[in-house]
Design a protein around this motif. Structure first.
Motif, PDB file in Angstrom:
ATOM      1  N   GLU A 210      -9.746  -7.289   2.689  1.00 39.90           N
ATOM      2  CA  GLU A 210     -10.629  -7.040   1.161  1.00 39.90           C
ATOM      3  C   GLU A 210     -11.320  -6.196   2.275  1.00 39.90           C
ATOM      4  O   GLU A 210     -12.434  -5.009   0.852  1.00 39.90           O
TER       5      GLU A 210
ATOM      6  N   LEU B 279      -4.548   0.300  -2.092  1.00 41.51           N
ATOM      7  CA  LEU B 279      -5.415  -1.038  -1.323  1.00 41.51           C
ATOM      8  C   LEU B 279      -5.748  -2.469  -2.131  1.00 41.51           C
ATOM      9  O   LEU B 279      -5.896  -2.847  -1.457  1.00 41.51           O
ATOM     10  N   ALA B 280      -5.980  -1.989  -3.523  1.00 38.07           N
ATOM     11  CA  ALA B 280      -5.910  -2.966  -4.368  1.00 38.07           C
ATOM     12  C   ALA B 280      -4.511  -3.803  -4.083  1.00 38.07           C
ATOM     13  O   ALA B 280      -4.629  -5.023  -3.817  1.00 38.07           O
TER      14      ALA B 280
ATOM     15  N   ARG C 101     -10.829  -2.470   1.837  1.00 40.22           N
ATOM     16  CA  ARG C 101     -10.716  -1.925   0.403  1.00 40.22           C
ATOM     17  C   ARG C 101     -11.899  -1.675   0.022  1.00 40.22           C
ATOM     18  O   ARG C 101     -12.050  -0.559  -0.895  1.00 40.22           O
TER      19      ARG C 101
ATOM     20  N   THR D 189     -13.392   2.714  -0.737  1.00 41.73           N
ATOM     21  CA  THR D 189     -13.133   3.022  -2.070  1.00 41.73           C
ATOM     22  C   THR D 189     -14.530   3.012  -2.696  1.00 41.73           C
ATOM     23  O   THR D 189     -14.550   3.143  -3.990  1.00 41.73           O
TER      24      THR D 189
ATOM     25  N   ALA E 211       0.673  -1.673  -0.036  1.00 43.05           N
ATOM     26  CA  ALA E 211       0.117   0.144  -0.137  1.00 43.05           C
ATOM     27  C   ALA E 211       0.550   1.225   0.255  1.00 43.05           C
ATOM     28  O   ALA E 211       0.597   2.129  -0.619  1.00 43.05           O
TER      29      ALA E 211
END
Length: 212
Positions: free
Chosen positions: A204, A157-158, A207, A211, A143
């Motif tokens: 996950e 974050l991906a 994220r 987003t 990150a």
């Protein structure tokens, strides 16, 4: 640039709690191979308590209050090792954003990295010891690196999620050196660490919440 308010953080804890509940049985099954088969239950209890506590906060509460409230409620709900680990993570996140009414992308990435460091410091674990650190530390590094390279919060974050998944998968090839699984020695090979697996679920959900 994303602005993450306290309401966004409350929604984030709701999303994490829902995701963990959905994965509870799988996490318990993973833990049943090398631990006490209760990791999913402990995580579900912790995040359910955290969700309920932050949802009850005054809407005017700042992000630090949201994180610290989550920390205390998680710790009170979970007696297993994950209790103090995630409590420390949230306390560190709250300290990192102290004084802010809303978080920028940079603030959230810093809080995310502080969570990983808090878990490492509290658990006194290093990479390669077959713990949740094998997912959290690569995620935090990824990150930070992606954000420093100009990525936005979603991209950062991906990258964190991808690194966490790879880190969790890598624990299958590790011999446990911490916790109850340590007693199994070579027999812990071939099995994913449940703490690393749950870390992927948490990251996950974070994220998605940050987003969307």
């Amino acid at each position: 640039m994303t602005e993450i308010t306290s309401a966004c953080l409350v929604a984030m804890f709701e999303k994490i709690a829902k995701a963990i509940e959905a994965e509870k049985d799988r996490l318990c099954a993973l833990d049943g191979v090398i631990g006490d088969a209760d990791h999913g239950i402990a995580m579900a209890l912790g995040f359910s308590a955290a969700r309920d506590a932050v949802t009850a906060l005054d809407p005017a509460a700042d992000p630090t209050t949201v994180f610290s409230t989550a920390a205390k409620s998680f710790l009170n709900a979970v007696g297993a090792s994950s209790g103090p680990l995630y409590a420390t993570a949230f306390m560190r996140a709250g300290a990192t954003v102290k004084g802010k009414r809303a978080l920028t992308d940079a603030d959230f990435v810093a809080a995310f990295q502080a969570m990983a460091k808090g878990i490492q410091d509290r658990g006194k674990a290093e990479r390669g010891e077959k713990t949740m650190i094998d997912a959290w530390l690569p995620a935090a590094d990824a990150a930070g690196e992606r954000f420093a390279a100009g990525g936005d919060l979603g991209a950062s974050l991906a990258a964190a999620l991808e690194a966490a998944r790879a880190g969790a998968d890598a624990t299958k090839k590790m011999v446990a050196a911490k916790g109850r699984a340590e007693r199994l020695g070579e027999r812990s090979l071939g099995h994913m660490d449940p703490g690393a697996a749950s870390a992927v679920v948490v990251i996950e959900a974070m994220r998605e919440a940050a987003t969307n």
